[in-house]
Write an enzyme that holds these catalytic residues in place. Sequence first.
Site, PDB file in Angstrom:
ATOM      1  N   LYS A   8     -74.732  11.379 -42.046  1.00  0.00           N
ATOM      2  CA  LYS A   8     -76.001  11.679 -42.739  1.00  0.00           C
ATOM      3  C   LYS A   8     -76.775  12.728 -41.946  1.00  0.00           C
ATOM      4  O   LYS A   8     -76.561  12.904 -40.739  1.00  0.00           O
ATOM      5  CB  LYS A   8     -76.850  10.420 -42.913  1.00  0.00           C
ATOM      6  CG  LYS A   8     -77.198   9.669 -41.598  1.00  0.00           C
ATOM      7  CD  LYS A   8     -78.367  10.193 -40.814  1.00  0.00           C
ATOM      8  CE  LYS A   8     -78.683   9.429 -39.530  1.00  0.00           C
ATOM      9  NZ  LYS A   8     -79.647  10.079 -38.646  1.00  0.00           N
ATOM     10  N   ASP A 146     -79.919   2.673 -38.956  1.00  0.00           N
ATOM     11  CA  ASP A 146     -79.418   3.611 -39.968  1.00  0.00           C
ATOM     12  C   ASP A 146     -78.430   2.965 -40.927  1.00  0.00           C
ATOM     13  O   ASP A 146     -78.027   3.585 -41.909  1.00  0.00           O
ATOM     14  CB  ASP A 146     -78.685   4.789 -39.280  1.00  0.00           C
ATOM     15  CG  ASP A 146     -79.658   5.797 -38.703  1.00  0.00           C
ATOM     16  OD1 ASP A 146     -80.766   5.929 -39.246  1.00  0.00           O
ATOM     17  OD2 ASP A 146     -79.291   6.449 -37.702  1.00  0.00           O
TER      18      ASP A 146
HETATM   19  O1  C5P Z   1     -81.591   0.143 -34.448  1.00  0.00           O
HETATM   20  P1  C5P Z   1     -80.827   1.011 -33.501  1.00  0.00           P
HETATM   21  O2  C5P Z   1     -79.970   0.231 -32.577  1.00  0.00           O
HETATM   22  O3  C5P Z   1     -80.106   2.111 -34.221  1.00  0.00           O
HETATM   23  O4  C5P Z   1     -81.913   1.752 -32.614  1.00  0.00           O
HETATM   24  C1  C5P Z   1     -81.599   2.359 -31.404  1.00  0.00           C
HETATM   25  C2  C5P Z   1     -82.865   2.574 -30.609  1.00  0.00           C
HETATM   26  O5  C5P Z   1     -83.690   3.552 -31.262  1.00  0.00           O
HETATM   27  C3  C5P Z   1     -83.763   1.366 -30.491  1.00  0.00           C
HETATM   28  O6  C5P Z   1     -83.399   0.589 -29.384  1.00  0.00           O
HETATM   29  C4  C5P Z   1     -85.135   1.982 -30.326  1.00  0.00           C
HETATM   30  O7  C5P Z   1     -85.329   2.384 -28.976  1.00  0.00           O
HETATM   31  C5  C5P Z   1     -85.062   3.224 -31.154  1.00  0.00           C
HETATM   32  N1  C5P Z   1     -85.612   3.061 -32.517  1.00  0.00           N
HETATM   33  C6  C5P Z   1     -86.974   2.910 -32.685  1.00  0.00           C
HETATM   34  N2  C5P Z   1     -87.481   2.752 -33.960  1.00  0.00           N
HETATM   35  C7  C5P Z   1     -86.657   2.745 -35.029  1.00  0.00           C
HETATM   36  C8  C5P Z   1     -85.268   2.899 -34.858  1.00  0.00           C
HETATM   37  C9  C5P Z   1     -84.780   3.058 -33.586  1.00  0.00           C
HETATM   38  O8  C5P Z   1     -87.735   2.919 -31.720  1.00  0.00           O
HETATM   39  N3  C5P Z   1     -87.179   2.604 -36.245  1.00  0.00           N
END
Ligand code: C5P
Length: 300
Positions: A8, A146
Amino acid sequence: MRIAARAKINLSLEVLGLRPDGYHDLRSVVMPISLCDTVELKPAVKISLSVTSTVLPDHAYATAVDLSNLCPPEENLAMKAARLMKLETGHPGGVAISISKRIPLGGGLGGGSADAAAVLVGLNQMWKLGLTRDDLVFLGAQIGSDVPALVFGGTVLMEGRGERVSPVFDRRDGKIRPLDLVLANPGVHSSTPEVFRRWRRSRLTKQAPILNNIRSSVIAGNIDALAAVVQNDLTAAAFARYPEIERTAHALKDAGAIGVSLSGSGATVFGFVRSPVDAWKVQRKMSGAWTALARTCPVV
Ligand code: C5P
């Protein structure tokens, strides 16, 4: 069973603020593109994973991705998806997952999330679980921010932490032409938490009607209008942390790409071009970076 797990791009990414749970509230228009990993699922006794990096003949426009930063299997999002499906549904069997990677790791193109989304959708069929798309979106949110968008498919407006997704186009929009784009990545592995930590609330006034402007320019196939509206609030933070990304963005622009922008928290930048021939010309001018030509896949 073989599934194309599409990458994406974020046509917009607004960071609205820090949440009490440490995540950030986002509003982002997420659009799938033709660059994809191939996820193969075979019934097995246990859950297992193998990952290879390949450039298939039909993807000769992309260089092979570097797998040296591949995380251990227990942290892999596709593995997490399979384990979660088994746990939530009590399915007795396992699955052998083989992934041919073409989406760069830590690249902001949602590669790991796309693989996880493919596993959720694939196992639902293979294990005949009968889960709805909403069920899969809900499970996806437990794997990564995502994943819901990529499970849902097509262009979505992603909100909250990433768990709220809604379609951007519908049938009344008619046939939407894909747009050609060039992707470039300097080869750094961008750390999403680090980029978010460096994010500071921008003082710039937001362009309020971003979603409507994106919608109308994509429907019209007008990349100049789209270029005026693409934005990513993590750009300054990502450029400050990884100056190579900024250099790559400038190089892509100088090579002739239009509306160059950061995808996710980087390290990949993308830019639009007027034709596949122009894409090829732009790609030839890019040196030292991983590059790929792709097309947008605006609807499922
Ligand atoms: O959810 P995911 O593991 O993909 O997110 C990775 C990191 O990105 C999280 O640990 C956080 O630090 C940051 N993040 C965030 N806010 C979001 C998505 C991700 O702060 N909405």
